[in-house]
Design a protein around this motif. Structure first.
Motif, PDB file in Angstrom:
ATOM      1  N   LEU A 118       3.717  -7.867  -4.795  1.00 50.67           N
ATOM      2  CA  LEU A 118       3.210  -7.313  -6.045  1.00 50.67           C
ATOM      3  C   LEU A 118       3.835  -5.953  -6.333  1.00 50.67           C
ATOM      4  CD1 LEU A 118      -0.614  -8.119  -6.098  1.00 50.67           C
ATOM      5  CD2 LEU A 118       1.047  -8.653  -7.878  1.00 50.67           C
ATOM      6  N   PHE A 119       4.080  -5.186  -5.266  1.00 50.72           N
ATOM      7  CA  PHE A 119       4.678  -3.864  -5.446  1.00 50.72           C
ATOM      8  C   PHE A 119       6.145  -3.972  -5.850  1.00 50.72           C
ATOM      9  CE2 PHE A 119       1.074  -2.139  -3.033  1.00 50.72           C
ATOM     10  CZ  PHE A 119       0.828  -0.974  -3.754  1.00 50.72           C
ATOM     11  N   LEU A 162       3.600   0.032  -0.883  1.00 59.54           N
ATOM     12  CA  LEU A 162       3.800   1.261  -1.650  1.00 59.54           C
ATOM     13  C   LEU A 162       5.028   2.003  -1.153  1.00 59.54           C
ATOM     14  CD1 LEU A 162       2.652   3.193  -3.789  1.00 59.54           C
ATOM     15  CD2 LEU A 162       1.318   4.282  -1.970  1.00 59.54           C
ATOM     16  N   ALA A 163       5.142   2.135   0.176  1.00 60.46           N
ATOM     17  CA  ALA A 163       6.284   2.841   0.751  1.00 60.46           C
ATOM     18  C   ALA A 163       7.585   2.130   0.392  1.00 60.46           C
ATOM     19  CB  ALA A 163       6.119   2.929   2.268  1.00 60.46           C
ATOM     20  N   LEU A 164       7.568   0.789   0.427  1.00 62.20           N
ATOM     21  CA  LEU A 164       8.770   0.023   0.096  1.00 62.20           C
ATOM     22  C   LEU A 164       9.148   0.212  -1.366  1.00 62.20           C
ATOM     23  CD1 LEU A 164       8.046  -3.169   2.159  1.00 62.20           C
ATOM     24  CD2 LEU A 164      10.159  -1.820   2.280  1.00 62.20           C
ATOM     25  N   LEU A 165       8.151   0.229  -2.232  1.00 61.63           N
ATOM     26  CA  LEU A 165       8.418   0.448  -3.657  1.00 61.63           C
ATOM     27  C   LEU A 165       9.163   1.765  -3.852  1.00 61.63           C
ATOM     28  CD1 LEU A 165       7.889  -0.084  -6.736  1.00 61.63           C
ATOM     29  CD2 LEU A 165       5.787   1.241  -6.437  1.00 61.63           C
ATOM     30  N   MET A 166       8.650   2.801  -3.186  1.00 58.79           N
ATOM     31  CA  MET A 166       9.228   4.121  -3.369  1.00 58.79           C
ATOM     32  C   MET A 166      10.628   4.213  -2.767  1.00 58.79           C
ATOM     33  SD  MET A 166       5.842   6.313  -2.546  1.00 58.79           S
ATOM     34  CE  MET A 166       4.475   6.318  -3.703  1.00 58.79           C
ATOM     35  N   THR A 220       1.597 -11.507  -0.552  1.00 55.56           N
ATOM     36  CA  THR A 220       1.237 -11.207  -1.932  1.00 55.56           C
ATOM     37  C   THR A 220       1.305  -9.714  -2.229  1.00 55.56           C
ATOM     38  OG1 THR A 220      -0.325 -13.027  -1.679  1.00 55.56           O
ATOM     39  CG2 THR A 220      -0.422 -11.784  -3.712  1.00 55.56           C
ATOM     40  N   VAL A 221       0.727  -8.888  -1.364  1.00 57.59           N
ATOM     41  CA  VAL A 221       0.571  -7.476  -1.702  1.00 57.59           C
ATOM     42  C   VAL A 221       1.918  -6.765  -1.780  1.00 57.59           C
ATOM     43  CG1 VAL A 221      -0.425  -5.309  -0.949  1.00 57.59           C
ATOM     44  CG2 VAL A 221      -1.742  -7.397  -0.774  1.00 57.59           C
ATOM     45  N   LEU A 235      -0.821  -2.866   2.005  1.00 57.28           N
ATOM     46  CA  LEU A 235      -0.882  -2.056   0.796  1.00 57.28           C
ATOM     47  C   LEU A 235      -0.034  -0.793   0.958  1.00 57.28           C
ATOM     48  CD1 LEU A 235      -2.613  -2.091  -1.892  1.00 57.28           C
ATOM     49  CD2 LEU A 235      -4.030  -0.389  -0.755  1.00 57.28           C
ATOM     50  N   VAL A 236      -0.167  -0.144   2.107  1.00 61.60           N
ATOM     51  CA  VAL A 236       0.592   1.082   2.357  1.00 61.60           C
ATOM     52  C   VAL A 236       2.077   0.759   2.520  1.00 61.60           C
ATOM     53  CG1 VAL A 236       0.888   3.003   3.952  1.00 61.60           C
ATOM     54  CG2 VAL A 236      -1.403   2.204   3.379  1.00 61.60           C
TER      55      VAL A 236
END
Ligand SMILES: Nc1ncnc2c1ncn2[C@@H]1O[C@H](COP(=O)(O)OP(=O)(O)OP(=O)(O)O)[C@@H](O)[C@H]1O
Ligand SMILES: [Mg+2]
Lengths: 263, 368, 289
Positions: A207-208, A116-120, A203-204, A112-113
Motif C-alpha cells: 500500500l505504501f 513507511l521507511a521503504l516509501l521514503m 498488503t501494508v 507499517l513502519v
C-alpha cells in the motif's frame, strides 16, 4: 478427568472454530450469490461473479502483477537467503550469531513502519510503483524469513553426514550438492511456498509503495472493498483460497505441512 | 471423603478379613487393542500386591482405571464393597505415585505435599503440621522450600510418595516408581517403601516389570500377560509353582527341555521322568526346571525317587555369586547353578543331573 | 565458536563471506538504510505550505505532542489492541488446550485448520467480517429475520467491529504461541492433582493455568505488538470512523504527504510498543517470582 480433551473442552473448541472460520466460510458462500450486493439469504445462486471477475481489468492486472512479483521475490529470496543461512548455520563466517540477529530484525518490526521507511527511501530513487521497487520492498520480509527457516533446517541436519561425505572424497561443493541440498529439500519447499504466499498476500508494504503504474492484487482488493461491498471480491477470494489449498496440498506432499506451520 | 479416625478403625476391624479393593472383570479396549482383559483381583486391607508383567501388558492401564484416570470399558472397581467405578478421580481418595513423579514444577516441595490437604479444606496450621510429618516420614526435612527441579531423582521420588501418603489414601498406587533410579538407590528405596507401607498398614498396588522388585516388595504378585492376569499368588508360589508357561518363563530363570508322553508316562532323553504336578493334555510338552534345584552328582549315582539325567560337562561360567555349569545331555543342553564351593566337575567329566519330581513342571510346548 | 572455526583457512573465510555478502548488501540497502532514513526524516520540518524543509529540529515532535488528538489515538490504539488481544487469548486458549489434549486421529488436520486463516489474505477475511457484520450482513439478517430487532444494528465501521476482526486475525498467532508453550504442560501433573482430590476446575486453576502462564505471556506480547501495528483491519472495518496510530501514520504519509509527521508518529509508536512490552514483561516476571 478422562483421557483426551473431554466434552466441555471439545464443545468450547468447536465454538471457537466457528468464530475463527466464519469469515472465510461466509466469503465462500457469498461468492455464489446471484445478487448485486450482499444479502442474506441470497435470492439465488449463480456463477456470474466468477465471470465478472475475468472482465474486471484492475483486479486482473493486479493478479498478474502479484503472481509475477511473488515469483521474482521467491527466487530472489531463496538465491540470497539460502547461502546466507548456510554460512550462518555452519558458522562459516565470524560473528554468525550477531549476523543472524541482524538478518532477523526486520521480522520483529511492524510492516507499517517498514513500509513507511521503504516509501521514503524508494521515492527519491523513483522506484515506487515499479516491479523492482515492489520486489525489493517484499524482500525485506521474505529474505529474513527464508534465512530463519533455512538456518533451522541446516542446523537440524546431522553434521556427521556431511563429514562422512567429505571423508569419502567429495569436495565441499559436491558435499553441498549431493548431501546437504537433498536433505534440505523439505525446508526449501517450505521456504519457497511461504515466501510466495508472504509476497502474494503482502498488503501494508505494498500500500505504501504501490501506485497507479503498478499496484498489487491485495492493494486493488483493498481499494475495491473500500469502495463497495459486492460479491465480486468474494468470488476472487474463492479463487485464491482454492489456489492456496492446491499449493498447500502440493507442499504437503513434498514437505509435510505440519512442519511448515510449526515454524 | 475424610472419615473420622474412630470410624475408620472400627470399619477396619470389621473388614480386616474382607477385601479392601476388588477388581471385578475389569477390561479396557482402545479401538481394536485390548489393553486390559477381564482382570479380577481382590486386595485385603494392608496388603501389598504387585502387578508384574512385560512392557505393554496393561499394568499402567489397570492402575489408571483404579485411580479413576480412565474409564473401564467393562467391569467394576469396588472399595470396601462399594462400587466406585463411576466416581471421578478427585473423589476416590487414592494416592497415586506416577512413574514420572508428576511433581508440580511451579510449587515448592511443601506446596506439592500440601496440595491434597488444601483440596480437602484442611486448615493452615494442621496442613503445615501434616506436611512436616510426611516429609520427615520420607526423610526430607529441610528441603520443603525447594522446587522439584532442585531435587535429585530419589528425592523427587520421595516427595511424590509423601504427597500421595499425606492424604491418608484408601489405597496407594505406585507405577514403576523406582525404575528411574539407579540400582543402589532403587534397592534402598524399595526397603524404605516396604517399611513405610508395612508400618502404615496401607493397602498398596505396585506396578513393576522388575521381578526382584515384585518378589521382595509384595505380599502377593499378580503376573499379567497381554492384558490378562495369568496367576495371583504369594512370591514363593509364583516362583516355585508357576501356573503357566508364561509365568515360569517370566519369573526367574528356567531350564526348558522337550519331553515326550508315552504309555508309561513322561520320557525325557529316553528315560522316564516323574512330576508331582498335573500334566497338560497337549501332545507336545516341555519340562521346566529351576537351574539351582538341579544337583550335580557322579555318573552312576542312584536317584531313588528323584529324576536323573546323564550328561557330560561342557564348560563353566563364573557369574560372581554363583557358578553356572553347562551340561550336554540326551535331552539337550542344561545349565546347572551351583554355589561353586567344593569340588566341581571339570569339562569332559561324565555327571548325573538329579532333581525332585516336585521341582518338575510340565507345560504345553509354545507354538513355534 | 568452536576450535574448528578458528583453524579455518583463509579460503573458507572467503567462501563464507561470498555466501553472506548478497544478503548483507540487500538488507543494508532495503532495511538498514531506509530505517535510518525514517529516523532522520522525523527531525525535518514541515513549512506552512506543507512543503518539507530539511532541518535538524524537534518541531515535528513538538507539534505531535502538543496535539491532544495524539493522546486520544494513542489511548484508542492501546485500549483496542489490549481488548482484541485479550479476546483472542480467551478464544484461543480453549482451542489450543483442546488441540494439545485431543487424541483424535484428526489432530494434525485440526491444528492446520486452526492456523489456516493465516494463509488466507487478510483482505479476504476482513471482507468476510463485512459480510457477517454489515447492515445487510448475516448477523443483522438473522436478528431482523427472527424479529429480535427492527433496525439493523451497527456492528461494523466502529470500534466493536474492528476489535472483533482484529481478534480473529490474531487468533492463529495466539494459538501457535500457546501450543508451543503447552509443551511444558505435563498431563501427568493434572492427573496427579485429580488423584489428590482436586475437581476439574481446581485442577485448571492450580495446575493447568499456572503452568501455562509463560505461554500466555508470550502469546499476549506477540499479539499485542501485532495489534498495535495492524493497519488493514482497522482501515477497512473502521470505515474511517476508527482513529488509531496505524491509520494516522498512513494518512500522514500518503493522504497528507507529510513525511516528517508520519516518521515522528511511527517512531513514537515503536517506542510506545517497546515500553509497553517491557513494562508488561517486567510486571509478569514480578508476579511470577
Ligand atoms: N491411550 C491409548 N490408546 C491406545 N492404546 C493404548 C493407550 N494406552 C495404552 N494403550 C495400549 O494398551 C496396552 C497396555 O498399555 P499399558 O500402558 O497399560 O502397558 P504397561 O503394562 O504399563 O507397559 P509398560 O511396562 O511399558 O509401562 C499397550 O499395548 C498400549 O499400546
Ligand atoms: Mg506402564
Amino acid at each position: 478427568m478422562r483421557e483426551g480433551a473431554g466434552p466441555w473442552l471439545g464443545a468450547a473448541a468447536a465454538l471457537v472454530y466457528v468464530v475463527l472460520l466464519a469469515p472465510v466460510a461466509v466469503v465462500v458462500f457469498i461468492a455464489f450469490s446471484a445478487d448485486s450486493f450482499i444479502v442474506f439469504p441470497p435470492s439465488g445462486y449463480s456463477l456470474r461473479w466468477f465471470q465478472r471477475l475475468w472482465a474486471h481489468e484492475a483486479l486482473m492486472r493486479g493478479l498478474s502483477l502479484s503472481l509475477m512479483l511473488a515469483g521474482i521475490v521467491t527466487i530472489g529470496s531463496l538465491a540470497i537467503g539460502v547461502p546466507a543461512a548456510y554460512a550462518i548455520a555452519r558458522a562459516k563466517v565470524p560473528a554468525a550469531g550477531a549476523l543472524k540477529a541482524f538478518f532477523l530484525a526486520p521480522l520483529l518490526l511492524p510492516t507499517l513502519v517498514l513500509g513507511l521507511a521503504l516509501l521514503m527511501a524508494l521515492q527519491p530513487l523513483r522506484l515506487t510503483a515499479t516491479l523492482t521497487g515492489l520486489a525489493l520492498g517484499h524482500m525485506v520480509m521474505t529474505v529474513p524469513f527464508v534465512i530463519r527457516l533455512m538456518v533451522t533446517t541446516f542446523a537440524t541436519l546431522p553434521d556427521e553426514v556431511e563429514a562422512a561425505a567429505a571423508s569419502l572424497g567429495a569436495t565441499p561443493w559436491r558435499v553441498f550438492r549431493r548431501v546437504t541440498l537433498p536433505l534440505a529439500i523439505p525446508g526449501l519447499a517450505a521456504s519457497a511456498f511461504l515466501s510466495f504466499l508472504l509476497s502474494f498476500d503482502e498488503t501494508v508494504i505494498s500500500l505504501f509503495i504501490s501506485g497507479p503504474r503498478a499496484s498489487t492484487l491485495p492493494v486493488e482488493m483493498v481499494r475495491y472493498v473500500e469502495g463497495r461491498t459486492d460479491p465480486l471480491v468474494a468470488a476472487l477470494s474463492v479463487v485464491l483460497i482454492v489456489a492456496t489449498l492446491f499449493v498447500i496440498l502440493v507442499v504437503e506432499r513434498i514437505a509435510g505441512l505440519a512442519r511448515v506451520v510449526g515454524r | 471423603m475424610e472419615q473420622p479416625l474412630a470410624a475408620r478403625n472400627h470399619q477396619c476391624a470389621l473388614t480386616r478379613r474382607m477385601s479392601h479393593l476388588t477388581l471385578n472383570r475389569l477390561s479396557k479396549r482402545y479401538g481394536e487393542t485390548v489393553a486390559v482383559a477381564d482382570v479380577s483381583l481382590s486386595v485385603a486391607r494392608g496388603e501389598s500386591v504387585a502387578l508384574l508383567g512385560p512392557s505393554g501388558c496393561g499394568k499402567t492401564t489397570t492402575l489408571r482405571m483404579i485411580a479413576g484416570l480412565i474409564q473401564p470399558s467393562a467391569g467394576a472397581i469396588e472399595v470396601l464393597g462399594v462400587d466406585v467405578t463411576q466416581v471421578p478421580a478427585h473423589r476416590r481418595n487414592m494416592g497415586y505415585v506416577f512413574q514420572s513423579y508428576a511433581l508440580f514444577p511451579h510449587m515448592s516441595v511443601a506446596a506439592n505435599v500440601g496440595f491434597g490437604l488444601d483440596e480437602r479444606g484442611v486448615g493452615r496450621s494442621e496442613r503445615d503440621r501434616r506436611v512436616a510429618a510426611a516429609l520427615s516420614q520420607v526423610r526430607l526435612e529441610g528441603l520443603s522450600a525447594r522446587k522439584p527441579r532442585e531435587l535429585s531423582g530419589g528425592q523427587q521420588q520421595r516427595v511424590a510418595l509423601a504427597r500421595a501418603l499425606v492424604i491418608e489414601p484408601d489405597v496407594l498406587l505406585l507405577d514403576e516408581s523406582l525404575s528411574n533410579l539407579d540400582a543402589r538407590l532403587r534397592d534402598a528405596m524399595r526397603l524404605e517403601i516396604r517399611d513405610l507401607q508395612r508400618s502404615l498398614g496401607i493397602t498398596t498396588l505396585f506396578v513393576t516389570h522388575d521381578q526382584t522388585e515384585a518378589l521382595t516388595l509384595c505380599d502377593r504378585i499378580a503376573v499379567m500377560h497381554a492384558g490378562r492376569v495369568e496367576q495371583i499368588a504369594d512370591p514363593v508360589t509364583i516362583y516355585e509353582r508357576p501356573a503357566s508357561r508364561f509365568v515360569a518363563e517370566f519369573v526367574g530363570r528356567s531350564v526348558v527341555l522337550p519331553v515326550e508322553r508315552s504309555e508309561a508316562g513322561l520320557v525325557l532323553g529316553g528315560r522316564p521322568v516323574r512330576t508331582a504336578h498335573p500334566v497338560p493334555e497337549s501332545r507336545a510338552l516341555e519340562l521346566f526346571l529351576r537351574p539351582q534345584r538341579i544337583a550335580l552328582a557322579g555318573p552312576e549315582t542312584e536317584a531313588g525317587a528323584h529324576n536323573r539325567l546323564g550328561g557330560v560337562v561342557r564348560s563353566h561360567v563364573f557369574v560372581g555369586d554363583r557358578l553356572e555349569v553347562l551340561v550336554d545331555t540326551q535331552a539337550g543342553r542344561v545349565t546347572v547353578e551351583t554355589s561353586g564351593a567344593g569340588a566341581v566337575a571339570q569339562p569332559g567329566d561324565a555327571v548325573s543331573l538329579i532333581w525332585s519330581p516336585s521341582d518338575t513342571l510340565v507345560f504345553a510346548r509354545a507354538a513355534p | 565458536m568452536s576450535g574448528r572455526q578458528r583453524e579455518q583457512p583463509l579460503r573458507g573465510r572467503l567462501t563464507g563471506l561470498a555466501l553472506i555478502a548478497p544478503a548483507l548488501v540487500l538488507l543494508g540497502a532495503i532495511y538498514l538504510w531506509p530505517m535510518l532514513g525514517l529516523g532522520r526524516m522525523a527531525f525535518n520540518e514541515t513549512g506552512s505550505t506543507g512543503a518539507m524543509a530539511p532541518a535538524l529540529s524537534l518541531a515535528t515532535f513538538r507539534s505531535l505532542f502538543e496535539d491532544p488528538f495524539t493522546l486520544e489515538t494513542t489511548w484508542n490504539s492501546v485500549w483496542l489492541s489490549f481488548v482484541a488481544t485479550l479476546l483472542a487469548l480467551v478464544l484461543a486458549y480453549p482451542l489450543a488446550l483442546f488441540l494439545h489434549r485431543t487424541q483424535s486421529r484428526f489432530r494434525s488436520l485440526l491444528t492446520v485448520l486452526a492456523v489456516a486463516p493465516m494463509l488466507v489474505s487478510g483482505v479476504v477475511r476482513v471482507f468476510g467480517w463485512l459480510a457477517l457484520l454489515g447492515d445487510r450482513g448475516l448477523i443483522n439478517a438473522a436478528l431482523m429475520g427472527s424479529g429480535l430487532t427492527a433496525q439493523p444494528t451497527r456492528l461494523v465501521y466502529n470500534y466493536f467491529g474492528v476489535t472483533l476482526g482484529l481478534a480473529e486475525s490474531l487468533m492463529p498467532y495466539m494459538i501457535l504461541a500457546l501450543l508451543a508453550g503447552f509443551g511444558r504442560l505435563d498431563r501427568a501433573c493434572e492427573e496427579a492433582a485429580a488423584t489428590l482430590g482436586a475437581p476439574p476446575w481446581r485442577v485448571f486453576l492450580r495446575v493447568t493455568l499456572p503452568l501455562t502462564v509463560p505461554a500466555i505471556v508470550l502469546g499476549f506480547l506477540l499479539c499485542f505488538v501485532l495489534a498495535m501495528s495492524a493497519y488493514i483491519t482497522p482501515k477497512l472495518l473502521g470505515g474511517g470512523r476508527v482513529f488509531l496510530l496505524a491509520t494516522e501514520i498512513f494518512d500522514h504519509a500518503i493522504t497528507n504527504a507529510n513525511w516528517p509527521a508520519a516518521a515522528a508518529l511511527a517512531l513514537y509508536t515503536l517506542v510506545l510498543v517497546l515500553l509497553l512490552v517491557a513494562a508488561y514483561a517486567a510486571l509478569t516476571r514480578r508476579a511470577e517470582a
